[in-house]
Design a protein around this motif. Sequence first.
Motif, PDB file in Angstrom:
ATOM      1  N   ARG A   1       7.520  62.471  64.346  1.00  0.00           N
ATOM      2  CA  ARG A   1       8.087  63.137  63.160  1.00  0.00           C
ATOM      3  C   ARG A   1       8.454  64.588  63.483  1.00  0.00           C
ATOM      4  O   ARG A   1       9.485  65.093  63.042  1.00  0.00           O
ATOM      5  CB  ARG A   1       7.105  63.088  61.987  1.00  0.00           C
ATOM      6  CG  ARG A   1       6.957  61.728  61.375  1.00  0.00           C
ATOM      7  CD  ARG A   1       5.948  61.751  60.237  1.00  0.00           C
ATOM      8  NE  ARG A   1       5.514  60.420  59.893  1.00  0.00           N
ATOM      9  CZ  ARG A   1       6.165  59.599  59.090  1.00  0.00           C
ATOM     10  NH1 ARG A   1       7.289  59.984  58.541  1.00  0.00           N
ATOM     11  NH2 ARG A   1       5.696  58.404  58.837  1.00  0.00           N
TER      12      ARG A   1
ATOM     13  N   HIS B   1       2.956  58.433  65.482  1.00  0.00           N
ATOM     14  CA  HIS B   1       4.123  58.575  64.602  1.00  0.00           C
ATOM     15  C   HIS B   1       4.245  60.010  64.110  1.00  0.00           C
ATOM     16  O   HIS B   1       5.351  60.515  63.900  1.00  0.00           O
ATOM     17  CB  HIS B   1       4.065  57.582  63.440  1.00  0.00           C
ATOM     18  CG  HIS B   1       2.964  57.837  62.464  1.00  0.00           C
ATOM     19  ND1 HIS B   1       3.150  58.605  61.344  1.00  0.00           N
ATOM     20  CD2 HIS B   1       1.671  57.434  62.447  1.00  0.00           C
ATOM     21  CE1 HIS B   1       2.012  58.663  60.662  1.00  0.00           C
ATOM     22  NE2 HIS B   1       1.104  57.964  61.307  1.00  0.00           N
TER      23      HIS B   1
ATOM     24  N   VAL C   1       9.537  56.881  65.228  1.00  0.00           N
ATOM     25  CA  VAL C   1       8.468  57.031  64.238  1.00  0.00           C
ATOM     26  C   VAL C   1       8.044  55.640  63.760  1.00  0.00           C
ATOM     27  O   VAL C   1       6.850  55.308  63.728  1.00  0.00           O
ATOM     28  CB  VAL C   1       8.922  57.896  63.036  1.00  0.00           C
ATOM     29  CG1 VAL C   1       7.903  57.831  61.902  1.00  0.00           C
ATOM     30  CG2 VAL C   1       9.162  59.334  63.454  1.00  0.00           C
TER      31      VAL C   1
ATOM     32  N   ARG D   1      13.781  58.877  64.629  1.00  0.00           N
ATOM     33  CA  ARG D   1      13.246  58.291  63.395  1.00  0.00           C
ATOM     34  C   ARG D   1      12.856  56.833  63.636  1.00  0.00           C
ATOM     35  O   ARG D   1      11.857  56.354  63.105  1.00  0.00           O
ATOM     36  CB  ARG D   1      14.292  58.401  62.279  1.00  0.00           C
ATOM     37  CG  ARG D   1      13.823  57.886  60.966  1.00  0.00           C
ATOM     38  CD  ARG D   1      12.647  58.692  60.446  1.00  0.00           C
ATOM     39  NE  ARG D   1      11.936  57.866  59.485  1.00  0.00           N
ATOM     40  CZ  ARG D   1      10.724  58.107  59.061  1.00  0.00           C
ATOM     41  NH1 ARG D   1      10.076  59.164  59.463  1.00  0.00           N
ATOM     42  NH2 ARG D   1      10.149  57.313  58.222  1.00  0.00           N
TER      43      ARG D   1
END
Length: 143
Positions: free
Chosen positions: A121, A117, A31, A28
């Motif tokens: 994800r 990104h 990301v 995360r």
Amino acid sequence: MSTSYLWIKAFHIVFVASWFAGLFYLPRIFVNLAMVPQESHAERERLLLMARKLSRFALILMVPALVLGLALWWMLGWHVGGWMHAKLALVALVLGYQHACHRMLHKFEHFENRRSHRWFRVFNEVSVLLFIAIVVLVVVKPF
């Protein structure tokens, strides 16, 4: 089941859950790193610091999780069933996933990341799917 087995099992679960918490959140951060504008040095450095610390945290938690898991396997006997072989194969994939995260962090540190990104994800969900599959194998023991 002996009391020592139950204590080892309890701490194994705690360390596995903690290890996976790191594996859930590290991608995360990737990301967010992939979304940082080129000129935003402070934000990039802050995210890299968080990622480095989380990567080390996950690595440290991995060790007792694996050691306690091996202890449980030894206490149960080496021939538990097919579900154990499947679980161990998935644990090997988790170790590969963690290694991949480490390499991705290295690429971010050296300005070599070429992934979007959106890619991160999707990559972020792999650890969740591995965790679900391992839990199902351990609890249901389908084979």
